[in-house]
Design a protein around this motif. Sequence first.
Motif, mmCIF file in Angstrom:
data_model
loop_
_atom_site.group_PDB
_atom_site.id
_atom_site.type_symbol
_atom_site.label_atom_id
_atom_site.label_comp_id
_atom_site.label_asym_id
_atom_site.label_seq_id
_atom_site.Cartn_x
_atom_site.Cartn_y
_atom_site.Cartn_z
ATOM 1 N N LYS A 2 -48.623 42.775 99.072
ATOM 2 C CA LYS A 2 -48.646 41.484 98.255
ATOM 3 C C LYS A 2 -48.101 40.481 97.832
ATOM 4 C CE LYS A 2 -50.625 44.504 95.054
ATOM 5 N NZ LYS A 2 -50.818 44.951 94.012
ATOM 6 N N LEU A 3 -48.794 39.059 98.381
ATOM 7 C CA LEU A 3 -47.861 37.650 97.814
ATOM 8 C C LEU A 3 -47.848 37.132 96.712
ATOM 9 C CD1 LEU A 3 -48.187 38.281 101.140
ATOM 10 C CD2 LEU A 3 -48.274 36.073 101.494
ATOM 11 N N PHE A 4 -46.756 36.718 96.250
ATOM 12 C CA PHE A 4 -46.651 36.177 94.699
ATOM 13 C C PHE A 4 -46.353 34.883 95.117
ATOM 14 C CE2 PHE A 4 -45.490 36.835 90.182
ATOM 15 C CZ PHE A 4 -45.974 35.592 89.765
ATOM 16 N N PHE A 5 -46.809 33.905 94.618
ATOM 17 C CA PHE A 5 -46.497 32.812 94.714
ATOM 18 C C PHE A 5 -46.767 32.146 93.102
ATOM 19 C CE2 PHE A 5 -48.493 33.252 98.515
ATOM 20 C CZ PHE A 5 -47.865 32.438 99.546
ATOM 21 N N SER A 6 -44.839 31.658 93.173
ATOM 22 C CA SER A 6 -45.046 31.116 90.964
ATOM 23 C C SER A 6 -44.571 29.799 91.652
ATOM 24 C CB SER A 6 -44.277 32.739 90.783
ATOM 25 O OG SER A 6 -43.834 31.925 89.219
ATOM 26 N N ASP A 7 -44.592 29.093 90.635
ATOM 27 C CA ASP A 7 -44.774 27.805 90.355
ATOM 28 C C ASP A 7 -42.686 27.493 89.675
ATOM 29 O OD1 ASP A 7 -44.328 24.645 89.829
ATOM 30 O OD2 ASP A 7 -44.502 25.451 87.448
ATOM 31 N N ARG A 30 -40.264 42.486 95.002
ATOM 32 C CA ARG A 30 -40.059 42.699 96.543
ATOM 33 C C ARG A 30 -39.030 43.515 97.441
ATOM 34 N NH1 ARG A 30 -35.255 39.291 97.739
ATOM 35 N NH2 ARG A 30 -36.140 38.944 99.815
ATOM 36 N N ASP A 31 -38.636 44.640 96.537
ATOM 37 C CA ASP A 31 -38.679 46.190 96.672
ATOM 38 C C ASP A 31 -39.275 47.186 97.553
ATOM 39 O OD1 ASP A 31 -35.421 45.168 96.691
ATOM 40 O OD2 ASP A 31 -35.267 46.386 94.456
ATOM 41 N N GLU A 57 -34.099 35.732 93.473
ATOM 42 C CA GLU A 57 -34.743 36.239 95.375
ATOM 43 C C GLU A 57 -35.931 35.165 95.462
ATOM 44 O OE1 GLU A 57 -34.444 40.150 95.788
ATOM 45 O OE2 GLU A 57 -32.726 40.506 94.610
ATOM 46 N N PHE A 58 -35.947 35.107 96.550
ATOM 47 C CA PHE A 58 -37.009 34.526 97.248
ATOM 48 C C PHE A 58 -37.333 35.479 98.534
ATOM 49 C CE2 PHE A 58 -34.130 31.089 98.170
ATOM 50 C CZ PHE A 58 -34.217 30.787 98.882
ATOM 51 N N ASP A 59 -38.138 35.348 99.085
ATOM 52 C CA ASP A 59 -39.177 34.588 100.313
ATOM 53 C C ASP A 59 -39.157 33.571 101.214
ATOM 54 O OD1 ASP A 59 -39.300 38.729 101.167
ATOM 55 O OD2 ASP A 59 -39.814 37.743 99.463
ATOM 56 N N TYR A 60 -40.066 32.723 100.798
ATOM 57 C CA TYR A 60 -40.220 31.307 101.095
ATOM 58 C C TYR A 60 -40.288 30.402 99.590
ATOM 59 C CZ TYR A 60 -42.825 33.581 105.272
ATOM 60 O OH TYR A 60 -42.642 34.464 106.338
#
Length: 254
Positions: A2-7, A30-31, A57-60
């Motif tokens: 799943k991808l979570f995009f947060s402001d 993320r874990d 922590e972030f991926d992008y």
Amino acid sequence: MKLFFSDYDMTIYINEVIDDGVLPAIKKWRDSGNLFIIATGRNIFSILDAVEKHNIEFDYIIANNGSIVLNNKKEILLKKIIEDNIAYDVINFLYNNYNDHVEFVNNSEIIAVKAKNNDSEPLHDVDRIINIDEIYSIKNIIQINKLSSDVGRTISIADDINKHFNTVVAYANIRYIDIVPKGINKTTGIKYIEDIVKKENKNIDRILVAGDSNNDIEMIREYDGYVQVNAKEDIKKLSNKYFNTITEIINKNL
């Protein structure tokens, strides 16, 4: 996956505080094999300072309302600039029609143009302050920003920009107007990252988004997103899914 995009502002960072549960929730997300992405109107320098200060922590990161995409090595993967002549026209329009400074960001620095009618200092840190006739030496402008006195005036200035220019888009966010190339927004950044993940042969089970302001509208509509409970009523009308902190969203979707 799943991808979570947060402001960021008023979504992760609410009233200048990150709730105690947010960072552990991001780590747990993320874990569990999911990706966490910050999608913000902040410029690249501001959001990188914020994630370092708070150890997020972030991926992008999608910065500058979609004009910049970074990976977790802080490498720029995507950059969209405003064409030089268009940027100069917009800056001159703001300079001549509205008081106080005009700020903009390019590849390497944040610059403010001196206000036409007063000697006030910019409210935020900038790398340098220049005169209006010096803007023509600046290239590769990514985003233009204008501070306003109140929310109503912010909306009015953004509407004025959108009426006069069909090559950029202005987003009204509380007291700041963010101006980027037409067709660029957080959703275009999301789709760019979607493509990266798919090219890595990873399956995307679901995309989650969360936000609170005008520059979140496209992604909330596109992905049936979550809206912060304290958002303006016109933003809250876009969804029936509300949250206090993103910890609630993460726990619900793990």
